[in-house]
Write an enzyme that holds these catalytic residues in place. Structure first.
Site, PDB file in Angstrom:
ATOM      1  N   THR A 129       0.836  -1.210   0.000  1.00 55.56           N
ATOM      2  CA  THR A 129       0.000   0.000   0.000  1.00 55.56           C
ATOM      3  C   THR A 129       0.869   1.256   0.000  1.00 55.56           C
ATOM      4  O   THR A 129       2.029   1.218   0.452  1.00 55.56           O
ATOM      5  CB  THR A 129      -0.912   0.007   1.251  1.00 55.56           C
ATOM      6  OG1 THR A 129      -1.465   1.307   1.442  1.00 55.56           O
ATOM      7  CG2 THR A 129      -0.155  -0.365   2.520  1.00 55.56           C
ATOM      8  N   ASP A 130       0.280   2.349  -0.451  1.00 51.41           N
ATOM      9  CA  ASP A 130       0.992   3.642  -0.394  1.00 51.41           C
ATOM     10  C   ASP A 130       1.263   4.064   1.050  1.00 51.41           C
ATOM     11  O   ASP A 130       2.133   4.892   1.314  1.00 51.41           O
ATOM     12  CB  ASP A 130       0.206   4.740  -1.136  1.00 51.41           C
ATOM     13  CG  ASP A 130      -1.189   5.021  -0.581  1.00 51.41           C
ATOM     14  OD1 ASP A 130      -1.642   4.288   0.328  1.00 51.41           O
ATOM     15  OD2 ASP A 130      -1.826   5.976  -1.059  1.00 51.41           O
ATOM     16  N   GLU A 131       0.502   3.466   2.010  1.00 47.83           N
ATOM     17  CA  GLU A 131       0.624   3.915   3.397  1.00 47.83           C
ATOM     18  C   GLU A 131       1.962   3.533   4.018  1.00 47.83           C
ATOM     19  O   GLU A 131       2.324   4.040   5.078  1.00 47.83           O
ATOM     20  CB  GLU A 131      -0.549   3.387   4.235  1.00 47.83           C
ATOM     21  CG  GLU A 131      -1.864   3.822   3.623  1.00 47.83           C
ATOM     22  CD  GLU A 131      -3.072   3.774   4.539  1.00 47.83           C
ATOM     23  OE1 GLU A 131      -2.916   3.832   5.762  1.00 47.83           O
ATOM     24  OE2 GLU A 131      -4.185   3.696   3.998  1.00 47.83           O
ATOM     25  N   TYR A 153      -1.743  -0.424  11.136  1.00 50.00           N
ATOM     26  CA  TYR A 153      -2.035  -1.031   9.823  1.00 50.00           C
ATOM     27  C   TYR A 153      -0.853  -0.824   8.880  1.00 50.00           C
ATOM     28  O   TYR A 153      -0.325  -1.785   8.300  1.00 50.00           O
ATOM     29  CB  TYR A 153      -3.310  -0.407   9.216  1.00 50.00           C
ATOM     30  CG  TYR A 153      -3.451  -0.651   7.721  1.00 50.00           C
ATOM     31  CD1 TYR A 153      -3.676  -1.927   7.215  1.00 50.00           C
ATOM     32  CD2 TYR A 153      -3.340   0.409   6.799  1.00 50.00           C
ATOM     33  CE1 TYR A 153      -3.790  -2.159   5.849  1.00 50.00           C
ATOM     34  CE2 TYR A 153      -3.459   0.186   5.424  1.00 50.00           C
ATOM     35  CZ  TYR A 153      -3.671  -1.100   4.954  1.00 50.00           C
ATOM     36  OH  TYR A 153      -3.779  -1.334   3.599  1.00 50.00           O
ATOM     37  N   LYS A 157       1.697  -3.634   7.333  1.00 51.61           N
ATOM     38  CA  LYS A 157       1.814  -3.813   5.870  1.00 51.61           C
ATOM     39  C   LYS A 157       3.267  -3.610   5.434  1.00 51.61           C
ATOM     40  O   LYS A 157       3.747  -4.258   4.500  1.00 51.61           O
ATOM     41  CB  LYS A 157       0.901  -2.834   5.126  1.00 51.61           C
ATOM     42  CG  LYS A 157      -0.587  -3.156   5.218  1.00 51.61           C
ATOM     43  CD  LYS A 157      -0.990  -4.458   4.528  1.00 51.61           C
ATOM     44  CE  LYS A 157      -0.851  -4.402   3.019  1.00 51.61           C
ATOM     45  NZ  LYS A 157      -1.393  -5.657   2.406  1.00 51.61           N
TER      46      LYS A 157
HETATM   47  P1  NAD Z   1     -10.826  -5.901   2.595  1.00 55.06           P
HETATM   48  O1  NAD Z   1     -10.718  -5.637   4.062  1.00 55.06           O
HETATM   49  O2  NAD Z   1     -12.053  -5.480   1.868  1.00 55.06           O
HETATM   50  O3  NAD Z   1     -10.635  -7.469   2.314  1.00 55.06           O
HETATM   51  C1  NAD Z   1      -9.674  -8.235   2.964  1.00 55.06           C
HETATM   52  C2  NAD Z   1     -10.008  -9.715   2.703  1.00 55.06           C
HETATM   53  O4  NAD Z   1      -8.980 -10.506   3.326  1.00 55.06           O
HETATM   54  C3  NAD Z   1     -11.342 -10.155   3.295  1.00 55.06           C
HETATM   55  O5  NAD Z   1     -12.034 -10.957   2.367  1.00 55.06           O
HETATM   56  C4  NAD Z   1     -10.941 -10.971   4.525  1.00 55.06           C
HETATM   57  O6  NAD Z   1     -11.882 -11.976   4.862  1.00 55.06           O
HETATM   58  C5  NAD Z   1      -9.618 -11.549   4.063  1.00 55.06           C
HETATM   59  N1  NAD Z   1      -8.724 -11.894   5.188  1.00 55.06           N
HETATM   60  C6  NAD Z   1      -8.409 -11.124   6.259  1.00 55.06           C
HETATM   61  N2  NAD Z   1      -7.566 -11.803   7.075  1.00 55.06           N
HETATM   62  C7  NAD Z   1      -7.352 -13.007   6.481  1.00 55.06           C
HETATM   63  C8  NAD Z   1      -6.559 -14.138   6.842  1.00 55.06           C
HETATM   64  N3  NAD Z   1      -5.832 -14.152   7.965  1.00 55.06           N
HETATM   65  N4  NAD Z   1      -6.547 -15.201   6.006  1.00 55.06           N
HETATM   66  C9  NAD Z   1      -7.283 -15.204   4.865  1.00 55.06           C
HETATM   67  N5  NAD Z   1      -8.069 -14.167   4.490  1.00 55.06           N
HETATM   68  C10 NAD Z   1      -8.083 -13.082   5.293  1.00 55.06           C
HETATM   69  O7  NAD Z   1      -9.529  -5.241   1.980  1.00 55.06           O
HETATM   70  P2  NAD Z   1      -9.317  -4.525   0.549  1.00 55.06           P
HETATM   71  O8  NAD Z   1      -9.673  -3.093   0.667  1.00 55.06           O
HETATM   72  O9  NAD Z   1      -9.923  -5.362  -0.497  1.00 55.06           O
HETATM   73  O10 NAD Z   1      -7.726  -4.600   0.450  1.00 55.06           O
HETATM   74  C11 NAD Z   1      -7.094  -5.727  -0.158  1.00 55.06           C
HETATM   75  C12 NAD Z   1      -5.590  -5.549  -0.094  1.00 55.06           C
HETATM   76  O11 NAD Z   1      -5.216  -4.347  -0.771  1.00 55.06           O
HETATM   77  C13 NAD Z   1      -5.023  -5.423   1.319  1.00 55.06           C
HETATM   78  O12 NAD Z   1      -3.810  -6.126   1.372  1.00 55.06           O
HETATM   79  C14 NAD Z   1      -4.793  -3.931   1.487  1.00 55.06           C
HETATM   80  O13 NAD Z   1      -3.745  -3.673   2.395  1.00 55.06           O
HETATM   81  C15 NAD Z   1      -4.418  -3.528   0.072  1.00 55.06           C
HETATM   82  N6  NAD Z   1      -4.709  -2.126  -0.306  1.00 55.06           N
HETATM   83  C16 NAD Z   1      -5.972  -1.634  -0.124  1.00 55.06           C
HETATM   84  C17 NAD Z   1      -6.253  -0.334  -0.537  1.00 55.06           C
HETATM   85  C18 NAD Z   1      -7.634   0.235  -0.382  1.00 55.06           C
HETATM   86  O14 NAD Z   1      -7.836   1.425  -0.650  1.00 55.06           O
HETATM   87  N7  NAD Z   1      -8.634  -0.538   0.006  1.00 55.06           N
HETATM   88  C19 NAD Z   1      -5.239   0.457  -1.099  1.00 55.06           C
HETATM   89  C20 NAD Z   1      -3.960  -0.094  -1.256  1.00 55.06           C
HETATM   90  C21 NAD Z   1      -3.716  -1.393  -0.868  1.00 55.06           C
HETATM   91  P1  TYD Z   2     -10.189   5.514   4.819  1.00 51.91           P
HETATM   92  O1  TYD Z   2     -11.241   5.215   3.823  1.00 51.91           O
HETATM   93  O2  TYD Z   2     -10.321   4.922   6.181  1.00 51.91           O
HETATM   94  O3  TYD Z   2      -8.792   5.129   4.141  1.00 51.91           O
HETATM   95  P2  TYD Z   2      -7.266   5.405   4.669  1.00 51.91           P
HETATM   96  O4  TYD Z   2      -7.303   5.800   6.078  1.00 51.91           O
HETATM   97  O5  TYD Z   2      -6.654   4.059   4.478  1.00 51.91           O
HETATM   98  O6  TYD Z   2      -6.714   6.455   3.761  1.00 51.91           O
HETATM   99  O7  TYD Z   2     -10.093   7.095   4.993  1.00 51.91           O
HETATM  100  C1  TYD Z   2      -9.822   7.949   3.897  1.00 51.91           C
HETATM  101  C2  TYD Z   2      -9.705   9.355   4.450  1.00 51.91           C
HETATM  102  O8  TYD Z   2     -10.983   9.757   4.962  1.00 51.91           O
HETATM  103  C3  TYD Z   2      -8.735   9.475   5.621  1.00 51.91           C
HETATM  104  O9  TYD Z   2      -8.086  10.751   5.545  1.00 51.91           O
HETATM  105  C4  TYD Z   2      -9.629   9.432   6.840  1.00 51.91           C
HETATM  106  C5  TYD Z   2     -10.908  10.091   6.344  1.00 51.91           C
HETATM  107  N1  TYD Z   2     -12.163   9.614   6.963  1.00 51.91           N
HETATM  108  C6  TYD Z   2     -13.066  10.534   7.501  1.00 51.91           C
HETATM  109  O10 TYD Z   2     -12.858  11.758   7.476  1.00 51.91           O
HETATM  110  N2  TYD Z   2     -14.228  10.050   8.066  1.00 51.91           N
HETATM  111  C7  TYD Z   2     -14.509   8.732   8.123  1.00 51.91           C
HETATM  112  O11 TYD Z   2     -15.566   8.334   8.684  1.00 51.91           O
HETATM  113  C8  TYD Z   2     -13.582   7.797   7.540  1.00 51.91           C
HETATM  114  C9  TYD Z   2     -13.852   6.311   7.584  1.00 51.91           C
HETATM  115  C10 TYD Z   2     -12.422   8.289   6.977  1.00 51.91           C
END
Ligand code: NAD
Ligand code: TYD
Length: 339
Positions: A129-131, A153, A157
């Site tokens: 992730t970018d984080e 988190y 990661k």
């Molecule tokens: P999500 O929380 O929607 O889904 C996570 C999935 O992983 C779920 O289906 C959950 O059941 C499964 N899971 C959790 N723990 C597990 C374990 N121990 N064993 C097997 N399965 C398990 O997450 P997402 O938003 O789809 O993110 C997917 C990936 O992308 C993550 O690795 C996250 O760090 C990365 N990512 C997400 C974003 C974003 O904006 N959502 C951005 C950059 C990277």
């Molecule tokens: P989020 O969707 O939790 O993603 P991330 O923290 O991984 O970037 O949040 C996106 C941005 O929105 C972050 O700056 C936190 C803010 N945020 C709110 O202001 N209110 C909310 O209820 C949530 C969930 C996030």
């Protein structure tokens, strides 16, 4: 090219993983996909309804931290590619209780890597992730910049990201790493900013904006992300990390106003609330490396936001089940245990 390959997708019942599996079947109708997912609160089999009965799709309910179970999956399916989406993914939850983040996002990656090493694979993609870079006031992070994760988190990661890299350096495992910006689109669990605010706005509920609402995130439509991951899998170089940006930086207040406009609601729903602890101010990625490889996002923000809002409007049943707690009951009925 990949039509006869077997993909092991972990976390495939979550937001991005389920979109990726559907993208794989649309792109390579003959592909085999094994989805290994623990089905935590964020995993939802309904995300995969359109593919669950097709040939070539196999679902295994299990934890990536369970090395014995992961070994069974490798022996049974002999995957060519492993794409690790499985993670605890919500920053606010990691602040409340980091335990599962450390387990899944670090030990889980180790468990997968060990099995890859033992059984052999063509490629392991660690979805990072970018984080991992932390916050940046001006400019953008490139792949060689220093890691500076702020939340449990992001820190866990970062551990997974570096473990994957170490398996390339130490054991010559064919690893590539992707670091994407904030995703949005269909099937995102309604705790994240965009789906939470869309669904609250649809119910005339307040939109809780943290701090001054001016934190900046770079927004990437999930379909573009899926294509980017596949592009790196097919074209990336072993041992390399690739930023996947949306090139669409917005303050949270801008996102909020766009959602209010698209749902026909007024600014009165905005409620400024206490800031998140350790809240990163701005994320920004330099994506020149993946651009040189030949990939860039295709969606325009306006169009992708319209599609996203429309999806939540047309799929009320999906998110209402989650928000009302009904999904928890469904889960207990189907799996005989509480989530
Ligand atoms: P999500 O929380 O929607 O889904 C996570 C999935 O992983 C779920 O289906 C959950 O059941 C499964 N899971 C959790 N723990 C597990 C374990 N121990 N064993 C097997 N399965 C398990 O997450 P997402 O938003 O789809 O993110 C997917 C990936 O992308 C993550 O690795 C996250 O760090 C990365 N990512 C997400 C974003 C974003 O904006 N959502 C951005 C950059 C990277
Ligand atoms: P989020 O969707 O939790 O993603 P991330 O923290 O991984 O970037 O949040 C996106 C941005 O929105 C972050 O700056 C936190 C803010 N945020 C709110 O202001 N209110 C909310 O209820 C949530 C969930 C996030």
């Amino acid at each position: 090219m990949s039509k006869e390959k077997t993909y092991l997708v972990t976390g495939g019942a979550g937001f991005i993983g389920s979109n990726y599996i559907k993208f794989l079947f649309e792109t390579y109708p003959e592909v085999k996909v094994v989805n290994l997912d623990k089905l935590t609160y964020a995993g939802n089999p309904e995300n995969l309804k359109s593919v669950e009965n097709r040939s070539g799709y196999y679902f295994v309910k299990g934890d990536i931290c369970d090395r014995v179970l992961v070994a069974d999956v490798f022996r049974k399916y002999s995957p060519d590619y492993v794409i690790n989406f499985a993670a605890e993914s919500h920053v606010d939850r990691s602040i409340g209780d980091p335990d599962d983040f450390i387990k899944t996002d670090i030990y889980g990656v180790y468990s997968l890597l060990e099995n890859c090493r033992k059984y052999g694979i063509e490629r392991f993609v660690q979805i990072s992730t970018d984080e991992v870079y932390g916050s940046i006031d001006k400019g953008s992070f490139s792949e060689t910049d220093t890691f500076n994760p702020s939340s449990p988190y992001a820190a866990s990661k970062t551990g997974g990201d570096r473990l994957a890299f170490s398996y390339f350096v130490t054991y010559d495992l064919p690893v590539v790493i992707t670091r994407a910006s904030n995703n949005y689109g269909p099937n995102q669990y309604p705790e994240k900013l965009i789906p939470l605010f869309i669904t609250n706005a649809m119910d005339d509920k307040k939109l809780p904006l943290y701090g001054d609402g001016k934190n900046v995130r770079d927004w990437l439509y999930v379909e573009d992300h899926c294509k980017g991951v596949e592009y790196v899998l097919q074209n990336g170089k072993n041992g390399e990390a690739y930023n996947i940006a949306g090139n669409c930086e917005k303050q949270n207040i801008e996102i909020t106003k766009k959602i209010l406009e698209l749902t026909g609601q007024s600014d009165k729903l905005i409620e400024y609330v206490k800031d998140r602890a350790g809240h990163d101010r701005r994320y920004s990625l330099d994506d020149s490396k993946i651009a040189k490889l030949g990939w860039q996002p295709e969606y325009d923000f306006e169009e992708a936001m319209r599609k996203t809002v429309q999806w939540y409007q047309e799929n009320e049943e999906w998110w209402r089940k989650i928000k009302s707690g009904e999904y928890l009951e469904y889960y207990k009925e189907h799996y005989g245990q509480d989530l």
